[in-house]
Design a protein around this motif. Sequence first.
Motif: not given
Length: 626
Positions: A577-594
């Motif tokens: 999931l940390a790798g996924v967050r890095d990929r998402v934020e590198a593309l200017g996106g956001t990730l939220a886990l609830t």
Amino acid sequence: MMQGRLAAWLVRPSPPPLSIGIAVGAGLIVVETLLVYPLRHVAPREALALVYLIGVLLVSTVWGLWLGVATSIASAVAFDFFHTPPVGLFTTEDWRDWLELAAYLMVAGVGSSVAQLARARALEAVERRREADAVAELTRIILGAGDVQAVLPEASDRLAHAMQVPFAVIEVGEVPPNEGRIQLPLRPGALVVPADLPDRVMRRLQDGVVPGLATVLRASRSLQASRTELQALLTQQAALRRVAVLVAHGVALAELAATVAAEAAELFKADATRVLRRDGPSTVTVVAEHGRSEAESMLGKRLNPSGGVSALVLRDSRPARMDSYDGSSGPTADLARAEGFHASAGAPVVVDGQVWGVLVALWSRVGPAPPGAEHELAQFTELVATAIANTESRAELNASRARLVFAADEGRRDIERDLHDRVLQRLISLGLELRVAEALIPQELAELRSRLSDTAAGLSGVLEHLQRIVRGIHPAIVAQGGLGSAIKSLARRCPVPVAVRTGPKRRLPGYVEVAAYYVVSEAIANSAAHADASAIDVDLDIVADGSATDGTAWGEVLSVTVHHDGVGADPEQDFGLAGVRDRVEALGGTLALTSAAGRGTSLNVKLPVGGQDCPGAEAGWSFGGM
């Protein structure tokens, strides 16, 4: 308290009526005469005469020397008549009686003179104390007030009461002449009092009150100016602090520039403020403004700065001001006159040693710009420069991260292509050749035929395993069938039931589809392996707007939600999931886990769809039809 009242009565400015003085003197002589009778047995006769000096001194102190002399004569006659032999007889033939009377009068006169002098000194001390108290009271009232003009009536009443005058008026402006009144100059202003005051009171006002009151008024003016300057400084610091907070929060440059324009307009009471970006040697663009109506808005317009304060700022790279546009020529000067502006001030926005733009304040009133406005504007431009530098650094960092992601994806694509086009095809050929060789072996060589068959089967298993690895290296299925088909393929291979709901059936930029695929793939894998989930839901949808991690506004965004009914995971601890967050934020996106007890766990990712707004989109990912 009784002693204080007696002292005040003794040193009052005007003595009581003479009749009261005569009555008091006569009463004191009677009391003193009676007092001498018991004292004759313990003191010599000459000493008993001093008892009468008490009344003489008291009467002289309060009613003056002449009544004191009369009291001393009466006291001498009473002493001689009642206590000097022959008692009850005052004879004019006895020269000793006249000698005693003369000596007594001389002592009484000296005592009266001393008493009068002491009274005068005491009266002067009381008046000086009254003056000092009055000035101290005025100081407290005037210096303690926020508005001096509002407390002057109260201060005037206090002064009149303290100095015991009919009225007193403190004025700080021009005072018209008026009969029956006299003006004592204070500079500034004047103290207005009745013209018929006694000379002694007038001297007290001129010598004791006016100098102190003038000093207090001058101090109040200086204090008021200091308060005004302090309030202006506090207001400026508050405005700078609000802008600094926005800089620290990393808001978008457009929002920050608009806030700076609004704060500067409010602080300097400017009719309009503008933030201009330098586009070339003779062109600026209005990136923010405040104080103009939408119909007259200059936002986004390109201007030639010639003739305006912005040209001076850009030329010298330092703050400048124009106190009048009269005589100035150029497009900006013509525009300022057309808009009704008469003065302006500006400061440069310097980023990395280069002038990025100008902050300009404009005034419609006739007259120069406020003193020092251009230098105070520079404090705002420093914050704007910091924000611009931060924004550019963040943009460059995001672009760099995106380029790394794209480069990694390109590398994985090349590896997948090489494995698929070369290694897998070669293994397939080898497998076919083994099957052909197996068919050519005679039946009597059963053991060899069996071994060759096992080798072909093993090679087939290796081929299938390698195909799964190749699909994990780069999701070619995304490029071939689209994101929806790729997600459904993942769902079919998952051991836990997965429900997939896709949004609009259209293709998205390649980097968006690949990122969404990896998000869903990692989430499904974690849910099946570690979350003890019994069902997984995947939702894909395109929403109208959104906000990136750097505060930039988006157009359309792809929303990816993966929900399961198991336990949650920590994206900071889980490597996948940390790798996924890095990929998402590198593309200017956001990730939220609830994750909530009894409600399962949801992972929501939003990715900007617009290719031009995404950092690194220039890497060349193509669009296609779904």
